[in-house]
Design a protein around this motif. Structure first.
Motif, PDB file in Angstrom:
ATOM      1  N   ALA A 194       0.820  -1.205   0.000  1.00  0.00           N
ATOM      2  CA  ALA A 194       0.000   0.000   0.000  1.00  0.00           C
ATOM      3  C   ALA A 194       0.855   1.257   0.000  1.00  0.00           C
ATOM      4  O   ALA A 194       1.863   1.332   0.703  1.00  0.00           O
ATOM      5  CB  ALA A 194      -0.924   0.014   1.221  1.00  0.00           C
ATOM      6  N   LEU A 195       0.422   2.227  -0.813  1.00  0.00           N
ATOM      7  CA  LEU A 195       0.946   3.588  -0.767  1.00  0.00           C
ATOM      8  C   LEU A 195       2.460   3.658  -0.954  1.00  0.00           C
ATOM      9  O   LEU A 195       3.140   4.453  -0.312  1.00  0.00           O
ATOM     10  CB  LEU A 195       0.537   4.254   0.557  1.00  0.00           C
ATOM     11  N   CYS A 196       2.975   2.815  -1.829  1.00  0.00           N
ATOM     12  CA  CYS A 196       4.423   2.812  -2.077  1.00  0.00           C
ATOM     13  C   CYS A 196       4.776   3.784  -3.202  1.00  0.00           C
ATOM     14  O   CYS A 196       3.925   4.177  -3.994  1.00  0.00           O
ATOM     15  CB  CYS A 196       4.893   1.402  -2.429  1.00  0.00           C
ATOM     16  N   THR A 197       6.033   4.161  -3.244  1.00  0.00           N
ATOM     17  CA  THR A 197       6.495   4.954  -4.368  1.00  0.00           C
ATOM     18  C   THR A 197       6.430   4.088  -5.627  1.00  0.00           C
ATOM     19  O   THR A 197       6.364   2.867  -5.555  1.00  0.00           O
ATOM     20  CB  THR A 197       7.941   5.426  -4.140  1.00  0.00           C
TER      21      THR A 197
ATOM     22  N   LYS B 278     -11.014   3.849  -9.180  1.00  0.00           N
ATOM     23  CA  LYS B 278     -11.480   3.828 -10.560  1.00  0.00           C
ATOM     24  C   LYS B 278     -10.469   3.031 -11.364  1.00  0.00           C
ATOM     25  O   LYS B 278      -9.262   3.240 -11.228  1.00  0.00           O
ATOM     26  CB  LYS B 278     -11.592   5.249 -11.118  1.00  0.00           C
ATOM     27  N   ILE B 279     -10.951   2.086 -12.165  1.00  0.00           N
ATOM     28  CA  ILE B 279     -10.043   1.307 -13.003  1.00  0.00           C
ATOM     29  C   ILE B 279      -9.701   2.132 -14.238  1.00  0.00           C
ATOM     30  O   ILE B 279     -10.566   2.428 -15.065  1.00  0.00           O
ATOM     31  CB  ILE B 279     -10.662  -0.042 -13.420  1.00  0.00           C
ATOM     32  N   ASN B 280      -8.440   2.505 -14.332  1.00  0.00           N
ATOM     33  CA  ASN B 280      -7.981   3.273 -15.481  1.00  0.00           C
ATOM     34  C   ASN B 280      -7.567   2.288 -16.579  1.00  0.00           C
ATOM     35  O   ASN B 280      -6.402   1.923 -16.707  1.00  0.00           O
ATOM     36  CB  ASN B 280      -6.805   4.168 -15.087  1.00  0.00           C
ATOM     37  N   PHE B 281      -8.542   1.869 -17.363  1.00  0.00           N
ATOM     38  CA  PHE B 281      -8.287   0.835 -18.372  1.00  0.00           C
ATOM     39  C   PHE B 281      -7.292   1.293 -19.429  1.00  0.00           C
ATOM     40  O   PHE B 281      -6.645   0.462 -20.063  1.00  0.00           O
ATOM     41  CB  PHE B 281      -9.606   0.411 -19.024  1.00  0.00           C
ATOM     42  N   GLU B 282      -7.157   2.590 -19.611  1.00  0.00           N
ATOM     43  CA  GLU B 282      -6.231   3.104 -20.613  1.00  0.00           C
ATOM     44  C   GLU B 282      -4.796   3.161 -20.100  1.00  0.00           C
ATOM     45  O   GLU B 282      -3.852   3.242 -20.885  1.00  0.00           O
ATOM     46  CB  GLU B 282      -6.672   4.504 -21.056  1.00  0.00           C
ATOM     47  N   ASP B 283      -4.632   3.135 -18.769  1.00  0.00           N
ATOM     48  CA  ASP B 283      -3.296   3.215 -18.175  1.00  0.00           C
ATOM     49  C   ASP B 283      -3.302   2.490 -16.830  1.00  0.00           C
ATOM     50  O   ASP B 283      -2.986   3.056 -15.797  1.00  0.00           O
ATOM     51  CB  ASP B 283      -2.882   4.675 -17.999  1.00  0.00           C
ATOM     52  N   VAL B 284      -3.672   1.219 -16.875  1.00  0.00           N
ATOM     53  CA  VAL B 284      -3.884   0.471 -15.636  1.00  0.00           C
ATOM     54  C   VAL B 284      -2.599   0.305 -14.842  1.00  0.00           C
ATOM     55  O   VAL B 284      -2.630   0.126 -13.615  1.00  0.00           O
ATOM     56  CB  VAL B 284      -4.533  -0.903 -15.952  1.00  0.00           C
ATOM     57  N   ASN B 285      -1.461   0.374 -15.497  1.00  0.00           N
ATOM     58  CA  ASN B 285      -0.175   0.256 -14.815  1.00  0.00           C
ATOM     59  C   ASN B 285       0.445   1.614 -14.456  1.00  0.00           C
ATOM     60  O   ASN B 285       1.619   1.676 -14.057  1.00  0.00           O
ATOM     61  CB  ASN B 285       0.808  -0.548 -15.670  1.00  0.00           C
ATOM     62  N   SER B 286      -0.354   2.671 -14.595  1.00  0.00           N
ATOM     63  CA  SER B 286       0.060   4.017 -14.169  1.00  0.00           C
ATOM     64  C   SER B 286       1.384   4.453 -14.789  1.00  0.00           C
ATOM     65  O   SER B 286       2.168   5.175 -14.160  1.00  0.00           O
ATOM     66  CB  SER B 286       0.166   4.077 -12.633  1.00  0.00           C
ATOM     67  N   ALA B 287       1.631   4.033 -16.023  1.00  0.00           N
ATOM     68  CA  ALA B 287       2.881   4.399 -16.691  1.00  0.00           C
ATOM     69  C   ALA B 287       2.899   5.869 -17.075  1.00  0.00           C
ATOM     70  O   ALA B 287       3.955   6.512 -17.078  1.00  0.00           O
ATOM     71  CB  ALA B 287       3.071   3.528 -17.934  1.00  0.00           C
ATOM     72  N   LYS B 288       1.726   6.436 -17.378  1.00  0.00           N
ATOM     73  CA  LYS B 288       1.648   7.834 -17.791  1.00  0.00           C
ATOM     74  C   LYS B 288       1.544   8.776 -16.606  1.00  0.00           C
ATOM     75  O   LYS B 288       2.082   9.887 -16.634  1.00  0.00           O
ATOM     76  CB  LYS B 288       0.449   8.031 -18.727  1.00  0.00           C
ATOM     77  N   SER B 289       0.837   8.334 -15.578  1.00  0.00           N
ATOM     78  CA  SER B 289       0.633   9.185 -14.397  1.00  0.00           C
ATOM     79  C   SER B 289       0.448   8.300 -13.179  1.00  0.00           C
ATOM     80  O   SER B 289      -0.385   7.385 -13.192  1.00  0.00           O
ATOM     81  CB  SER B 289      -0.606  10.071 -14.598  1.00  0.00           C
ATOM     82  N   TYR B 290       1.240   8.568 -12.126  1.00  0.00           N
ATOM     83  CA  TYR B 290       1.174   7.723 -10.932  1.00  0.00           C
ATOM     84  C   TYR B 290       0.899   8.552  -9.687  1.00  0.00           C
ATOM     85  O   TYR B 290       1.531   9.587  -9.460  1.00  0.00           O
ATOM     86  CB  TYR B 290       2.481   6.958 -10.739  1.00  0.00           C
ATOM     87  N   HIS B 291      -0.056   8.070  -8.907  1.00  0.00           N
ATOM     88  CA  HIS B 291      -0.318   8.630  -7.579  1.00  0.00           C
ATOM     89  C   HIS B 291      -0.562   7.439  -6.658  1.00  0.00           C
ATOM     90  O   HIS B 291      -1.423   6.596  -6.931  1.00  0.00           O
ATOM     91  CB  HIS B 291      -1.540   9.548  -7.613  1.00  0.00           C
ATOM     92  N   SER B 292       0.195   7.344  -5.578  1.00  0.00           N
ATOM     93  CA  SER B 292       0.160   6.132  -4.749  1.00  0.00           C
ATOM     94  C   SER B 292      -1.229   5.827  -4.211  1.00  0.00           C
ATOM     95  O   SER B 292      -1.651   4.661  -4.182  1.00  0.00           O
ATOM     96  CB  SER B 292       1.164   6.259  -3.593  1.00  0.00           C
ATOM     97  N   THR B 293      -1.970   6.851  -3.798  1.00  0.00           N
ATOM     98  CA  THR B 293      -3.304   6.623  -3.238  1.00  0.00           C
ATOM     99  C   THR B 293      -4.275   6.163  -4.307  1.00  0.00           C
ATOM    100  O   THR B 293      -5.059   5.225  -4.096  1.00  0.00           O
ATOM    101  CB  THR B 293      -3.833   7.896  -2.561  1.00  0.00           C
ATOM    102  N   ARG B 294      -4.236   6.815  -5.480  1.00  0.00           N
ATOM    103  CA  ARG B 294      -5.123   6.403  -6.570  1.00  0.00           C
ATOM    104  C   ARG B 294      -4.828   4.980  -7.009  1.00  0.00           C
ATOM    105  O   ARG B 294      -5.740   4.197  -7.295  1.00  0.00           O
ATOM    106  CB  ARG B 294      -4.990   7.359  -7.759  1.00  0.00           C
ATOM    107  N   SER B 295      -3.559   4.635  -7.065  1.00  0.00           N
ATOM    108  CA  SER B 295      -3.177   3.285  -7.480  1.00  0.00           C
ATOM    109  C   SER B 295      -3.630   2.246  -6.464  1.00  0.00           C
ATOM    110  O   SER B 295      -4.112   1.163  -6.838  1.00  0.00           O
ATOM    111  CB  SER B 295      -1.660   3.208  -7.666  1.00  0.00           C
ATOM    112  N   TYR B 296      -3.475   2.566  -5.192  1.00  0.00           N
ATOM    113  CA  TYR B 296      -3.931   1.639  -4.151  1.00  0.00           C
ATOM    114  C   TYR B 296      -5.444   1.445  -4.229  1.00  0.00           C
ATOM    115  O   TYR B 296      -5.935   0.313  -4.186  1.00  0.00           O
ATOM    116  CB  TYR B 296      -3.534   2.155  -2.772  1.00  0.00           C
ATOM    117  N   ALA B 297      -6.178   2.553  -4.362  1.00  0.00           N
ATOM    118  CA  ALA B 297      -7.635   2.467  -4.453  1.00  0.00           C
ATOM    119  C   ALA B 297      -8.055   1.662  -5.677  1.00  0.00           C
ATOM    120  O   ALA B 297      -9.013   0.884  -5.626  1.00  0.00           O
ATOM    121  CB  ALA B 297      -8.231   3.870  -4.492  1.00  0.00           C
ATOM    122  N   GLN B 298      -7.345   1.845  -6.801  1.00  0.00           N
ATOM    123  CA  GLN B 298      -7.640   1.055  -7.995  1.00  0.00           C
ATOM    124  C   GLN B 298      -7.450  -0.431  -7.731  1.00  0.00           C
ATOM    125  O   GLN B 298      -8.287  -1.262  -8.121  1.00  0.00           O
ATOM    126  CB  GLN B 298      -6.727   1.480  -9.149  1.00  0.00           C
ATOM    127  N   SER B 299      -6.371  -0.800  -7.044  1.00  0.00           N
ATOM    128  CA  SER B 299      -6.101  -2.217  -6.783  1.00  0.00           C
ATOM    129  C   SER B 299      -7.152  -2.825  -5.864  1.00  0.00           C
ATOM    130  O   SER B 299      -7.525  -3.990  -6.010  1.00  0.00           O
ATOM    131  CB  SER B 299      -4.696  -2.397  -6.189  1.00  0.00           C
TER     132      SER B 299
END
Length: 305
Positions: free
Chosen positions: A119-122, A172-193
């Motif tokens: 959770a909430l990693c860089t 929210k599942i970002n189907f266009e960038d599910v691996n956050s390669a274009k934009s990363y925010h630790s909280t958003r990524s955790y919530a997506q997972s």
């Protein structure tokens, strides 16, 4: 006198933030796998299952800590049947090797508890190039469940329990960038997972309903565990300072255990505080669940009908 009064007030406060739960249901002759069971909620879950007579496999990345957890449980639980096996959910090769070891050593599997998480990693990626939180929390457990499905089916009735979080409400599942390669925010990524965990549970339940396998998504509450280790230092200090407001690992395991032993629960449901709970609208979207399923299979290069 002062300490006794403090303990009394503390216990009263804890009863307000963590629903107490107990059950005397036995699990003799049953086999369970708990991922991330060397510490925190996973260890508490494994210990409780062992106390009920289940044979428990602690599936862990750090084998030294896993063996310590095994020793702790065997010391605390008379006649406990627990073993540790290597599993790194950030490496698909390790997941495949773990599954092969399970088929070689275990004749049945009644409970697959997908508990491990980060959770909430860089920003970081798994061995296979997936964003770490999505890769470990969702894809790793997705692949593990796929590989162990035959054993779960053979052992039916069996259960799959996925640890989600109330954080899925922000997801929210970002189907266009599910691996956050274009934009990363630790909280958003955790919530997506965590949203992915709920959607996976929903879709898996639909697909295995005729196989004797039931599936549950669980919110353990806000628990004081090592999952906070990736947070910024000042936030870790804040969490430690406010630890009285957080659940203990044992309290965090209650809803998982409730879903493991309680008969006649709705498969595919989302549970919190040992009861059915309301998930977000996004987590109830069958089209998104099906789309995520297809994307997960594509990313992992598997065919799962």
């Amino acid at each position: 006198m002062t300490n006794a009064l403090f303990n009394l007030n503390s216990n009263c406060f804890r009863s307000l933030i963590a629903k107490q739960w107990s059950s005397d249901i036995r699990l003799d002759g049953k086999t369970a796998i708990v991922t991330g069971a060397n510490t925190g909620i996973g260890k508490a879950t494994a210990k409780d299952l062992a106390m009920r007579g289940a044979h428990v496999v602690l599936a862990c990345r750090d084998m030294e800590k896993a063996e310590e957890a095994v020793a702790d449980i065997m010391r605390e639980v008379e006649s406990a049947s627990v073993v540790a096996m290597k599993l790194d959910l950030a490496d698909t090769k390790s997941i495949c090797e773990f599954a092969e070891n399970i088929y070689n050593t275990e004749k049945s599997l009644h409970f697959l508890i997908n508990n491990a998480g980060v959770a909430l990693c860089t920003y970081a990626t798994t061995v296979d190039g997936f964003e770490m939180q999505f890769g470990v929390n969702h894809l790793g457990h997705f692949l593990l469940t796929y590989l162990l499905l035959d054993l779960l089916k053979h052992s039916a009735p069996s259960r799959v329990i996925n640890l989600a979080s109330v954080a899925h409400l922000l997801g929210k599942i970002n189907f266009e960038d599910v691996n956050s390669a274009k934009s990363y925010h630790s909280t958003r990524s955790y919530a997506q997972s965590k949203l992915a965990n709920v959607l996976f549970s929903r879709e898996l339940a639909r697909r295995v309903e005729d196989l004797g396998i039931t599936v549950y998504a669980v919110d353990p509450g806000v628990v004081h565990t090592e999952i906070f280790r990736h947070m910024r230092r000042y936030l870790q200090v804040l969490v430690k300072t406010c630890s009285i407001f957080l659940r203990t690992p044992a309290e965090g395991s209650y809803t998982t255990l409730f879903c493991a032993v309680t008969p006649d629960l709705e498969s595919g449901g989302y549970y919190s505080d040992c009861a059915p709970a309301t998930c977000s609208r996004a987590a109830s979207d069958d089209r998104s669940a099906c789309k995520l399923w297809a994307l997960s299979c594509q990313l992992l290069n598997i065919r799962w009908r």
